[in-house]
Design an enzyme around this catalytic site. Structure first.
Site, PDB file in Angstrom:
ATOM      1  N   ARG A   1     -10.531   4.017  -1.286  1.00 30.65           N
ATOM      2  CA  ARG A   1     -10.176   3.086  -0.209  1.00 30.65           C
ATOM      3  C   ARG A   1     -10.572   3.730   1.119  1.00 30.65           C
ATOM      4  NH1 ARG A   1      -5.750   1.935  -3.943  1.00 30.65           N
ATOM      5  NH2 ARG A   1      -5.407  -0.317  -4.085  1.00 30.65           N
TER       6      ARG A   1
ATOM      7  N   ASN B   1      -4.399  -6.849  -7.158  1.00 34.22           N
ATOM      8  CA  ASN B   1      -3.297  -6.962  -6.191  1.00 34.22           C
ATOM      9  C   ASN B   1      -3.519  -8.180  -5.302  1.00 34.22           C
ATOM     10  OD1 ASN B   1      -2.812  -4.446  -7.271  1.00 34.22           O
ATOM     11  ND2 ASN B   1      -3.712  -3.358  -5.558  1.00 34.22           N
TER      12      ASN B   1
ATOM     13  N   HIS C   1       0.813  -1.210   0.000  1.00 31.33           N
ATOM     14  CA  HIS C   1       0.000   0.000   0.000  1.00 31.33           C
ATOM     15  C   HIS C   1       0.849   1.264   0.000  1.00 31.33           C
ATOM     16  CE1 HIS C   1      -3.234  -2.820   0.787  1.00 31.33           C
ATOM     17  NE2 HIS C   1      -3.918  -1.947   0.093  1.00 31.33           N
TER      18      HIS C   1
ATOM     19  N   ARG D   1       1.927 -10.445  -1.128  1.00 27.28           N
ATOM     20  CA  ARG D   1       2.207  -9.206  -1.868  1.00 27.28           C
ATOM     21  C   ARG D   1       3.152  -8.278  -1.111  1.00 27.28           C
ATOM     22  NH1 ARG D   1      -3.640  -6.052  -1.720  1.00 27.28           N
ATOM     23  NH2 ARG D   1      -2.514  -4.111  -2.024  1.00 27.28           N
TER      24      ARG D   1
ATOM     25  N   CYS E   1      -9.628  -2.426 -10.603  1.00 28.96           N
ATOM     26  CA  CYS E   1      -9.128  -1.314  -9.789  1.00 28.96           C
ATOM     27  C   CYS E   1      -7.787  -1.655  -9.142  1.00 28.96           C
ATOM     28  CB  CYS E   1     -10.149  -0.880  -8.748  1.00 28.96           C
ATOM     29  SG  CYS E   1     -10.523  -2.160  -7.556  1.00 28.96           S
TER      30      CYS E   1
HETATM   31  C1  PEP Z   1      -6.614  -5.053  -4.849  1.00 23.96           C
HETATM   32  O1  PEP Z   1      -6.499  -5.970  -4.039  1.00 23.96           O
HETATM   33  O2  PEP Z   1      -6.259  -5.145  -6.041  1.00 23.96           O
HETATM   34  C2  PEP Z   1      -7.209  -3.766  -4.434  1.00 23.96           C
HETATM   35  C3  PEP Z   1      -7.516  -2.837  -5.313  1.00 23.96           C
HETATM   36  O3  PEP Z   1      -7.373  -3.542  -3.107  1.00 23.96           O
HETATM   37  P1  PEP Z   1      -6.154  -3.179  -2.114  1.00 23.96           P
HETATM   38  O4  PEP Z   1      -4.930  -2.950  -2.952  1.00 23.96           O
HETATM   39  O5  PEP Z   1      -6.553  -1.995  -1.331  1.00 23.96           O
HETATM   40  O6  PEP Z   1      -6.060  -4.436  -1.293  1.00 23.96           O
HETATM   41 MG    MG Z   2      -7.458  -5.834  -2.108  1.00 23.77          MG
END
Ligand code: PEP
Ligand code: MG
Length: 540
Positions: free
Chosen positions: A295, A453, A188, A464, A501
């Site tokens: 978010r 993600n 993030h 991740r 997204c």
């Molecule tokens: C994702 O998981 O791709 C997403 C957009 O949410 P976040 O990155 O906030 O987990």
């Molecule tokens: Mg996510």
């Protein structure tokens, strides 16, 4: 000149002083003290300094954000003067003959537990406050300092890694760039760097030394290189590169107001992702067609207590109004995993990414969920708001969400509070389970938004957050692309629309493939809106 390489997460060139963010050590040692009077005095002095700091913060907040928001610093001062709190600390120092740090940390833990166990939600929220003020005293006692308070001019921030909660606290107008020893491109913090439109490099390893703090530096976000004490030649070359980049960005400006359309006439919506109201400027500046992902958890991360319905309502209303009728997709809170908030009182888990997070918290603590839903349904009166739910794995979850929404609407109606009856509802497709049951899910919702993600992390079984796994991490893995295609087919078969997204939506190498899959929308960092538009317009 020292040259260090890492992995770029956002392009651009920044030139300025490097500041190494020092995380305070949280390990408190218990040591024996002979002179307890001196130790008690040492504590009192630290406490007085903390009170002075809080007075200063109160004045600053009063001028910046008004009395209601500044109040928290007054409450913190009162906590530090509380007789029970002081008595506990003095008692531990004198009877156990131990250091002040240990006495403060123990008292903070005891008081936080006591507050957390109370029935009243307001008192429960004070648990985080007592920990917060105690941390302040501990920092003073140990002489620790993150260094950020002294940040007078804009700097390049270096760190071992940055948690989302640390990143949100940075004064964004003073951050020229990020350089971290660890971290991964899907973390993030990397996402925040892209949203803030600043050059960032991660994974620089141990070569990035604390001693470099205060020295001249250049971040080349295109090549993932950090220069410390750059020589004349490098400085000149980088200044030129920076100029060129700015020119390039100016060229993209010409695409403002143009359609996101391929040569053969296929159109796609390009929206932007945000984490905060302060990102709205970037959304408008880059001419995004809407907000594809707000978010909302950042509202919770920035607070020391649960944001109230009114606080949330005013933020969602402001976003909806600022976007003036354009679509604003607000995701309900996605707390957990790397996004930790003390006042939620979540247990430590062995596998947080597979743990108690996002919709799982909302469905088991409906009072938190309902507050957010009330704020959202009320704010929907002021613009084009859609609501989206994260981490869905089953149809049952969606049905349960709908039941809670029906209760919320009924309550608002009975209280005579205006709300919008029909709000578009969608879910995130970010678990393999949701892809596999996407046909059934599509019958229940208006839209899907693929969170690549998390979908990539759960499909490839690759954390991740773990930079050691970067060599195994293939964002173009056929399994991930097949999942997106499957979700798209199932969405369309049931009359739902689908977008992306996650960060993959901004991967220009895949734009053509996404268009072929028939995706309806791509939501990307504001800074990627115009480059993506350019790419779409080049596609056949
Ligand atoms: C994702 O998981 O791709 C997403 C957009 O949410 P976040 O990155 O906030 O987990
Ligand atoms: Mg996510």
């Amino acid at each position: 000149m020292i040259t260090i390489s890492g992995k770029s997460v956002f392009g651009g060139v920044s030139i300025g002083k490097l500041l190494f963010y020092q995380r305070n050590s949280k390990v408190i040692k218990r040591t024996h003290i002979d002179d307890v009077d001196a130790e008690w005095k040492r504590f009192q002095e630290a406490k007085d300094t903390a009170v002075d700091q809080l007075k200063g913060l109160y004045e600053k907040a009063l001028a910046d954000v008004g009395e209601a928001n500044a109040m928290i610093f007054e409450i913190h001062q009162m906590m530090l003067e509380d007789l029970d709190y002081l008595e506990s600390i003095e008692n531990i120092i004198r009877t156990q003959e131990v250091n002040a740090e240990y006495a403060v940390a123990t008292t903070a833990d005891n008081f936080a537990q006591m507050f957390a166990a109370m029935d009243d939600a307001y008192m429960q929220g004070r648990a985080a406050d007592v920990k917060d003020v105690s941390e302040r005293v501990l920092d003073i006692l140990s002489g620790a300092d993150t260094g950020l308070k002294e940040m007078k001019e804009p700097c390049i921030i270096a760190a071992d890694d940055l948690a989302p909660s640390e990143t949100v606290q940075l004064d964004k107008s003073k951050v020229l760039g990020f350089a971290t020893q660890y971290g991964s491109s899907n973390s993030h913090t990397a996402i925040l760097a892209r949203t803030m439109n600043i050059p960032a490099i991660i994974g620089m390893g141990e070569e990035l030394l604390k001693e470099y703090s205060g020295r001249d530096a250049i971040i080349d976000g295109f090549t993932g290189t950090l220069y410390i004490d750059p020589d004349e030649e490098t400085l000149k070359a980088m200044q030129e590169k920076r100029e060129k980049d700015l020119e390039q960005k100016a060229l993209l400006e010409q695409l403002k107001g143009k359609e996101n359309v391929t040569k053969s006439g296929q159109k796609i919506n390009v929206y932007a992702n945000i984490g905060n109201v302060s990102d709205l400027g970037a959304v408008l500046k880059n001419d995004a067609g809407g907000i594809g992902l707000f978010r909302s958890e950042f509202l919770y991360l920035e607070n020391t207590d649960f944001p109230t319905e009114e606080q949330q309502f005013s933020v969602y209303k402001q976003v909806a109004e600022s976007m003036a009728g354009k679509k604003v997709i607000i995701r309900t809170l996605d707390i957990g995993a790397d996004k930790q908030v003390d006042y939620f009182g979540l247990d430590k888990e062995d596998n947080p990414a597979l743990g108690y997070r996002a919709i799982r918290i909302c469905l088991t603590r409906p009072e938190i969920f309902k507050t957010q839903l009330r704020a959202l349904y009320r704010a929907a009166m002021f613009g084009n708001i859609s609501i989206m739910f994260p981490m869905i794995i089953s149809v049952n979850e969606v049905l349960r969400i709908k039941e809670i929404i029906a209760e919320v609407k009924e309550e608002l109606k009975n209280e005579g509070i205006p709300y919008k009856e029909d709000v578009e509802l969608g879910i995130m497709i970010e678990t393999p389970a949701s892809v596999m049951v996407s046909r059934e899910l599509a019958k229940e919702v208006d839209f899907f938004s693929v969170g690549t993600n998390d979908l990539t992390q759960y499909t490839l079984a690759i954390d991740r957050q773990n930079s050691k796994l970067d060599e195994f991490y293939d964002p173009h893995h056929p399994a991930v692309l097949a999942m997106i295609k499957m979700a798209a087919e199932n969405a369309h078969a049931e009359g739902a629309w689908i977008g992306i997204c996650g960060e993959l939506g901004a991967d220009l190498e895949l734009t053509e493939e996404f268009l072929k899959m028939g995706l309806d929308e791509l939501s990307v960092s504001p800074s990627m809106v115009l480059p993506l538009r350019k790419r779409i317009r080049e596609c056949e």
